[in-house]
Write a protein that holds these residues in place. Structure first.
Motif, PDB file in Angstrom:
ATOM      1  N   CYS A   1       0.840  -1.207   0.000  1.00 20.04           N
ATOM      2  CA  CYS A   1       0.000   0.000   0.000  1.00 20.04           C
ATOM      3  C   CYS A   1       0.869   1.248   0.000  1.00 20.04           C
ATOM      4  O   CYS A   1       0.639   2.185  -0.764  1.00 20.04           O
ATOM      5  N   LYS A   2       1.873   1.248   0.869  1.00 19.77           N
ATOM      6  CA  LYS A   2       2.769   2.399   0.955  1.00 19.77           C
ATOM      7  C   LYS A   2       3.516   2.607  -0.359  1.00 19.77           C
ATOM      8  O   LYS A   2       3.610   3.734  -0.857  1.00 19.77           O
TER       9      LYS A   2
ATOM     10  N   LYS B   1      -3.581   5.572   0.491  1.00 25.58           N
ATOM     11  CA  LYS B   1      -3.774   6.214   1.800  1.00 25.58           C
ATOM     12  C   LYS B   1      -4.876   5.500   2.582  1.00 25.58           C
ATOM     13  O   LYS B   1      -5.737   4.848   2.012  1.00 25.58           O
ATOM     14  N   GLY B   2      -4.847   5.633   3.904  1.00 28.45           N
ATOM     15  CA  GLY B   2      -5.907   5.133   4.773  1.00 28.45           C
ATOM     16  C   GLY B   2      -5.913   3.630   4.978  1.00 28.45           C
ATOM     17  O   GLY B   2      -6.964   3.029   5.152  1.00 28.45           O
ATOM     18  N   TYR B   3      -4.780   3.002   4.999  1.00 33.15           N
ATOM     19  CA  TYR B   3      -4.709   1.550   5.134  1.00 33.15           C
ATOM     20  C   TYR B   3      -4.219   1.096   6.506  1.00 33.15           C
ATOM     21  O   TYR B   3      -4.292  -0.085   6.836  1.00 33.15           O
ATOM     22  N   SER B   4      -3.748   2.006   7.330  1.00 34.11           N
ATOM     23  CA  SER B   4      -3.031   1.622   8.547  1.00 34.11           C
ATOM     24  C   SER B   4      -3.875   0.813   9.534  1.00 34.11           C
ATOM     25  O   SER B   4      -3.352  -0.039  10.245  1.00 34.11           O
TER      26      SER B   4
ATOM     27  N   VAL C   1      -8.421  -3.289  -0.827  1.00 36.02           N
ATOM     28  CA  VAL C   1      -7.913  -1.972  -1.236  1.00 36.02           C
ATOM     29  C   VAL C   1      -6.878  -2.121  -2.344  1.00 36.02           C
ATOM     30  O   VAL C   1      -6.894  -1.382  -3.341  1.00 36.02           O
ATOM     31  N   LEU C   2      -5.974  -3.091  -2.186  1.00 32.74           N
ATOM     32  CA  LEU C   2      -4.943  -3.312  -3.204  1.00 32.74           C
ATOM     33  C   LEU C   2      -5.559  -3.748  -4.533  1.00 32.74           C
ATOM     34  O   LEU C   2      -5.155  -3.282  -5.600  1.00 32.74           O
TER      35      LEU C   2
END
Length: 122
Positions: free
Chosen positions: A73-74, A79-82, A92-93
């Motif tokens: 993700c990084k 954004k907003g995955y933590s 998300v990916l």
């Protein structure tokens, strides 16, 4: 009939030109191999990515660790995955069109690893 100095010089120049052309060709080939080797050193994943992906099989986000999914993700600027769990990270990916990496070697059984080594050696 005797050979003139001009004929001898011409013959010598032709031989030198032929030698130079062979030398330049070999130098060019060497430089090309060197450039390929440097590219491999700078980006080893690109060099072997196709072969390793084919060898390891189709990737899956769910076979990856949460840490590796967060790193993906990084790396892709998502954004907003933590706070997401593994399922959420995978979704998300996928939604961002990221290709899943091949499964980690730790996920293979001993039998599968032996088969991979045989493929590499065979």
């Amino acid at each position: 009939m005797s050979t003139s100095i001009a004929d001898l010089l011409e013959q010598t120049n032709r031989e030198l030109a032929g030698t130079d052309a062979r030398v330049y060709r070999r130098v060019g080939e060497h430089m090309q191999r060197s450039a390929t080797a440097l590219q491999t050193l700078q980006d080893p994943e690109a060099a072997g990515s196709q072969a390793s992906k084919a060898l390891l099989g189709k990737g899956s986000f769910l076979k990856q660790s949460v840490a590796s999914l967060k790193r993906l993700c990084k790396d892709h600027g998502i954004k907003g995955y933590s706070k997401l769990q593994k399922d959420g990270l995978a979704k998300v990916l996928e939604r961002h069109g990221v290709t899943p990496p091949p499964p980690p070697l730790e996920s293979f059984t001993k039998k599968e690893l032996i088969a991979l080594v045989r493929q590499l050696l065979g």
